[in-house]
Scaffold this motif. Structure first.
Motif, PDB file in Angstrom:
ATOM      1  N   PHE A   1       1.424  -1.031  -0.266  1.00  0.00           N
ATOM      2  CA  PHE A   1      -0.211  -0.018  -0.250  1.00  0.00           C
ATOM      3  C   PHE A   1       0.655   1.284   0.330  1.00  0.00           C
ATOM      4  CE2 PHE A   1      -1.671   3.501   2.373  1.00  0.00           C
ATOM      5  CZ  PHE A   1      -3.141   3.922   1.811  1.00  0.00           C
ATOM      6  N   LEU A   2       2.235   1.461   0.836  1.00  0.00           N
ATOM      7  CA  LEU A   2       2.902   2.352   0.868  1.00  0.00           C
ATOM      8  C   LEU A   2       3.317   2.442  -0.215  1.00  0.00           C
ATOM      9  CD1 LEU A   2       4.294   2.465   4.567  1.00  0.00           C
ATOM     10  CD2 LEU A   2       2.396   3.499   3.433  1.00  0.00           C
ATOM     11  N   TYR A   3       4.116   1.500  -1.183  1.00  0.00           N
ATOM     12  CA  TYR A   3       4.450   1.964  -2.315  1.00  0.00           C
ATOM     13  C   TYR A   3       3.518   2.203  -3.592  1.00  0.00           C
ATOM     14  CZ  TYR A   3       8.631  -0.725  -1.465  1.00  0.00           C
ATOM     15  OH  TYR A   3      10.175  -1.889  -0.662  1.00  0.00           O
ATOM     16  N   LEU A   4       2.289   1.846  -3.452  1.00  0.00           N
ATOM     17  CA  LEU A   4       1.442   2.502  -4.435  1.00  0.00           C
ATOM     18  C   LEU A   4       0.865   3.666  -3.898  1.00  0.00           C
ATOM     19  CD1 LEU A   4      -0.480   1.269  -6.446  1.00  0.00           C
ATOM     20  CD2 LEU A   4      -1.815   1.101  -5.022  1.00  0.00           C
ATOM     21  N   ALA A   5       0.970   4.210  -3.151  1.00  0.00           N
ATOM     22  CA  ALA A   5       0.509   5.424  -2.459  1.00  0.00           C
ATOM     23  C   ALA A   5       1.905   6.490  -3.005  1.00  0.00           C
ATOM     24  CB  ALA A   5       0.335   5.470  -0.434  1.00  0.00           C
ATOM     25  N   ALA A   6       2.921   6.072  -2.305  1.00  0.00           N
ATOM     26  CA  ALA A   6       4.133   6.791  -3.009  1.00  0.00           C
ATOM     27  C   ALA A   6       4.316   6.898  -4.640  1.00  0.00           C
ATOM     28  CB  ALA A   6       5.248   5.850  -2.376  1.00  0.00           C
ATOM     29  N   GLY A   7       3.765   5.849  -5.236  1.00  0.00           N
ATOM     30  CA  GLY A   7       3.690   6.095  -6.277  1.00  0.00           C
ATOM     31  C   GLY A   7       2.958   7.045  -6.920  1.00  0.00           C
ATOM     32  N   MET A   8       1.499   7.048  -6.687  1.00  0.00           N
ATOM     33  CA  MET A   8       0.500   7.859  -6.998  1.00  0.00           C
ATOM     34  C   MET A   8       0.916   9.310  -6.611  1.00  0.00           C
ATOM     35  SD  MET A   8      -1.677   5.831  -8.985  1.00  0.00           S
ATOM     36  CE  MET A   8      -2.884   7.377  -8.988  1.00  0.00           C
ATOM     37  N   ALA A   9       1.274   9.086  -5.482  1.00  0.00           N
ATOM     38  CA  ALA A   9       1.734  11.054  -5.423  1.00  0.00           C
ATOM     39  C   ALA A   9       2.597  11.791  -6.408  1.00  0.00           C
ATOM     40  CB  ALA A   9       2.369  10.984  -3.737  1.00  0.00           C
ATOM     41  N   GLY A  10       3.766  11.000  -6.264  1.00  0.00           N
ATOM     42  CA  GLY A  10       5.049  10.744  -7.439  1.00  0.00           C
ATOM     43  C   GLY A  10       4.069  11.202  -8.428  1.00  0.00           C
ATOM     44  N   ALA A  11       3.274  10.727  -9.261  1.00  0.00           N
ATOM     45  CA  ALA A  11       2.655  11.003 -10.576  1.00  0.00           C
ATOM     46  C   ALA A  11       1.765  11.942 -10.608  1.00  0.00           C
ATOM     47  CB  ALA A  11       1.751   9.600 -10.769  1.00  0.00           C
ATOM     48  N   VAL A  12       0.864  12.228  -9.710  1.00  0.00           N
ATOM     49  CA  VAL A  12       0.910  13.380  -9.244  1.00  0.00           C
ATOM     50  C   VAL A  12       1.650  14.694  -9.115  1.00  0.00           C
ATOM     51  CG1 VAL A  12      -1.323  15.117  -7.570  1.00  0.00           C
ATOM     52  CG2 VAL A  12      -1.460  12.533  -8.553  1.00  0.00           C
ATOM     53  N   GLY A  13       2.472  14.759  -8.613  1.00  0.00           N
ATOM     54  CA  GLY A  13       3.554  15.619  -8.627  1.00  0.00           C
ATOM     55  C   GLY A  13       3.525  16.068  -9.491  1.00  0.00           C
ATOM     56  N   ALA A  14       4.081  15.428 -10.668  1.00  0.00           N
ATOM     57  CA  ALA A  14       4.981  15.057 -11.879  1.00  0.00           C
ATOM     58  C   ALA A  14       3.326  15.543 -12.875  1.00  0.00           C
ATOM     59  CB  ALA A  14       5.333  13.745 -12.562  1.00  0.00           C
ATOM     60  N   VAL A  15       2.691  15.334 -13.252  1.00  0.00           N
ATOM     61  CA  VAL A  15       1.549  15.822 -13.836  1.00  0.00           C
ATOM     62  C   VAL A  15       1.657  17.341 -12.905  1.00  0.00           C
ATOM     63  CG1 VAL A  15      -0.976  15.674 -14.171  1.00  0.00           C
ATOM     64  CG2 VAL A  15       0.646  14.078 -14.071  1.00  0.00           C
ATOM     65  N   SER A  16       1.653  17.289 -12.056  1.00  0.00           N
ATOM     66  CA  SER A  16       1.616  19.412 -11.562  1.00  0.00           C
ATOM     67  C   SER A  16       2.690  19.882 -12.200  1.00  0.00           C
ATOM     68  CB  SER A  16       1.467  19.201 -10.269  1.00  0.00           C
ATOM     69  OG  SER A  16      -0.102  18.659  -9.365  1.00  0.00           O
ATOM     70  N   ALA A  17       4.022  19.462 -12.078  1.00  0.00           N
ATOM     71  CA  ALA A  17       4.954  19.888 -12.454  1.00  0.00           C
ATOM     72  C   ALA A  17       4.800  20.129 -14.127  1.00  0.00           C
ATOM     73  CB  ALA A  17       5.716  19.633 -12.139  1.00  0.00           C
ATOM     74  N   VAL A  18       4.380  20.041 -14.788  1.00  0.00           N
ATOM     75  CA  VAL A  18       4.594  19.651 -15.898  1.00  0.00           C
ATOM     76  C   VAL A  18       3.209  20.382 -16.630  1.00  0.00           C
ATOM     77  CG1 VAL A  18       4.519  18.401 -17.939  1.00  0.00           C
ATOM     78  CG2 VAL A  18       6.032  17.322 -16.417  1.00  0.00           C
TER      79      VAL A  18
END
Length: 192
Positions: free
Chosen positions: A19-36
């Motif tokens: 669950f923590l791996y999945l949550a961290a991956g999703m947070a990273g994806a949202v952060g990348a989209v927000s930055a781009v």
């Protein structure tokens, strides 16, 4: 079974670590989209560009033999009320002698022949011609009612267009393009 084994290894069920791996991956994806996103968003046309997507031009003052130039999407648009003589000259041209046999009219099928009617506003309005005023050679602006065929002449490189805007001589490879347009009344043309 040792202490370090996970339930996933033994039972196939997700663990807290999964669950923590999945949550961290999703947070990273949202952060990348927000930055781009700001970079992607700035590529969209602004409101002033969208406002120029179509224009309306008042043609009520154009008598036969008169022209006007409007600006649409940063390009000159030639609108001409042709005389009977100009229409007759354009009709007299043999299609097999044309350098570009295609009408290049955005209002017609792509393969429409470059007849005078196909280059004009259509049946009943053959006297009206609306074209993008950029030479198809290098984008210069041709001079109206000039040249050997009485249409348009590009003095930069010598391209000669007839009274229907068809290339007849010179380095230009294609006829002057005709944008999408329609008469909204007998006095107004909507371009775009």
């Amino acid at each position: 079974m040792s202490e370090h084994d996970t339930k996933t290894d033994t039972l196939g069920e997700p663990t807290r670590r999964d669950f923590l791996y999945l949550a961290a991956g999703m947070a990273g994806a949202v952060g990348a989209v927000s930055a781009v996103w700001p970079f992607i968003d700035q590529m969209r046309p602004d409101q002033s560009t969208l406002a120029l997507a179509s224009i309306e031009v008042d043609i009520s003052s154009l008598e036969p033999g008169m022209s006007l130039t409007a600006k649409w999407r940063g390009k000159p648009i030639f609108i001409r009320n042709r005389t009977e003589k100009e229409i007759a000259e354009a009709n007299a041209a043999k299609l097999d002698e044309l350098k570009d046999p295609v009408a290049r009219n955005a209002n017609l099928p792509l393969d429409a022949a470059a007849t005078d009617v196909a280059r004009s506003a259509g049946k009943g309005k053959e006297n009206w011609i609306v074209m993008i005023g950029s030479c198809t050679h290098l984008g210069c602006v041709p001079l109206g009612t000039s040249g050997e065929y009485g249409g348009w002449f590009c003095p930069c490189h010598g391209s000669v267009y007839d009274t229907a805007g068809r290339i007849r001589k010179g380095p230009a490879p294609m006829n002057l393009a005709i944008p999408t347009f329609a008469f909204t009344s007998d006095k107004v043309i909507k371009i775009g």
